[in-house]
Design an enzyme around this catalytic site. Structure first.
Site, PDB file in Angstrom:
ATOM      1  N   LEU A   1       0.857  -1.179   0.000  1.00  0.00           N
ATOM      2  CA  LEU A   1       0.000   0.000   0.000  1.00  0.00           C
ATOM      3  C   LEU A   1       0.896   1.232   0.000  1.00  0.00           C
ATOM      4  CD1 LEU A   1      -2.663  -0.933   2.746  1.00  0.00           C
ATOM      5  CD2 LEU A   1      -2.943  -1.042   0.265  1.00  0.00           C
ATOM      6  N   ASP A   2       0.439   2.286  -0.668  1.00  0.00           N
ATOM      7  CA  ASP A   2       1.179   3.539  -0.633  1.00  0.00           C
ATOM      8  C   ASP A   2       1.346   4.004   0.813  1.00  0.00           C
ATOM      9  OD1 ASP A   2       1.110   3.514  -3.393  1.00  0.00           O
ATOM     10  OD2 ASP A   2      -0.551   4.937  -3.544  1.00  0.00           O
ATOM     11  N   LYS A   3       2.381   4.774   1.045  1.00  0.00           N
ATOM     12  CA  LYS A   3       2.629   5.314   2.385  1.00  0.00           C
ATOM     13  C   LYS A   3       1.411   6.072   2.915  1.00  0.00           C
ATOM     14  CE  LYS A   3       5.749   8.453   4.890  1.00  0.00           C
ATOM     15  NZ  LYS A   3       6.957   9.323   4.779  1.00  0.00           N
TER      16      LYS A   3
ATOM     17  N   HIS B   1      -0.055   4.034  -7.366  1.00  0.00           N
ATOM     18  CA  HIS B   1      -0.939   5.203  -7.301  1.00  0.00           C
ATOM     19  C   HIS B   1      -2.152   5.060  -8.219  1.00  0.00           C
ATOM     20  CE1 HIS B   1       2.721   7.945  -6.047  1.00  0.00           C
ATOM     21  NE2 HIS B   1       2.484   6.954  -5.195  1.00  0.00           N
TER      22      HIS B   1
ATOM     23  N   THR C   1      -1.702   5.634   2.182  1.00  0.00           N
ATOM     24  CA  THR C   1      -2.929   4.836   2.218  1.00  0.00           C
ATOM     25  C   THR C   1      -2.955   3.968   3.470  1.00  0.00           C
ATOM     26  OG1 THR C   1      -2.928   4.734  -0.208  1.00  0.00           O
ATOM     27  CG2 THR C   1      -4.313   3.152   0.944  1.00  0.00           C
TER      28      THR C   1
END
Length: 275
Positions: free
Chosen positions: A127-129, A223, A131
């Site tokens: 997961l993105d930082k 993203h 998120t």
């Protein structure tokens, strides 16, 4: 490392069973030559037929499955959503990276999970930082490729909840390919020659100046949801790269569905949305 797995598959030979579990050919060779496999506590030849419910014991030496050392960090709390002897699903907070990018990094969820397990976790997806939400780890190298195969085959489903700027009037699907942004290495963009990307968007509720949405991914591009929503003119609220920053990015991994390869059952793990 010693691992016991209850066979939930139909009756088949030990050789076929290890192949079904995606254990690499080289590792299967080590298991056979070192006699590191047991069935119900007894060492057996690889042509042995393994019945459903039998306990298969596997012993792995360090050279069988090399792993990257991870610095444990017990100061990052780990909220467990689901755990058994093979897998771990945690609620990743917003603002923490999934895994280190440098050898000396120790402030990511992988570091936290390593401390929690007192062992060597493996990242299944990221997961993105910015998120938050459900994040899946493998607790051993045997289950890792079986879960990874589901990502590749698109049989693992991830649903996100988000807040998009403005008013969306109908459900839709974004199929625009995504590539790297030539002007900013941190960003991605819709690009004609980019990688295929598919995001299904469903409206949950219209709020003042924003729309609460549910997004389901068919692909896992960096993203992806953020880029797709921004391309429609409705960037996610709080997005520091594709919109306007706020106290947080309003994107949360709310549900994860996959097939447990050893329990032989469909798993759906939910993670309550914090906004």
């Amino acid at each position: 490392m010693y691992l016991e797995i209850i066979n939930e598959n139909a009756e088949q030979s030990l050789t076929d069973l290890l192949q079904d579990w995606a254990i690499p050919r080289k590792v299967r060779h080590f298991l056979r030559t070192k006699k590191h496999v047991t069935v119900n506590g007894e060492k057996v030849p690889f042509h042995t037929i393994v019945s459903k419910g039998a306990v298969v014991g596997l012993t792995f030496d360090e050279e069988d499955y090399p792993f990257h050392q991870v610095i444990p960090n017990a100061f990052i709390p780990v909220e467990v959503l689901y755990e058994d002897e093979h897998i771990l699903v945690v609620n990743k907070p917003c603002g923490i990276k999934t895994h280190p990018n440098q050898p000396n990094e120790n402030n990511t969820m992988l570091n936290a999970v390593a401390a929690y397990m007192n062992g060597h976790p493996y990242v299944v997806h990221r997961l993105d930082k910015e998120t938050s939400g459900a994040l899946l780890f493998a607790k051993n190298p045997v289950v890792l490729p079986l879960l990874g195969r589901q990502l590749e085959d698109k049989t693992m489903y991830r649903e996100y909840e988000a807040l998009a700027k403005g008013t969306l009037t109908h459900d839709f699907t974004c199929r625009q390919p995504i590539g790297k942004d030539r002007h900013d290495k941190r960003k991605r963009c819709v690009a004609k020659n980019g990688q295929p990307a598919v995001t299904h968007v469903e409206i949950i509720k219209t709020e003042k100046n924003a729309t609460r949405i549910r997004c389901r991914l068919e692909t896992g591009r960096t993203h992806q949801i953020r880029v797709h929503l921004a391309s429609t003119g409705h960037p996610l609220v709080g997005d520091p790269l594709y919109g306007q920053p706020a106290k947080r990015l309003y994107l949360h991994a709310a549900q994860l569905t996959f097939f447990h390869p050893f329990l032989q059952q469909k798993m759906t793990i939910t993670c309550p949305t914090p906004f």
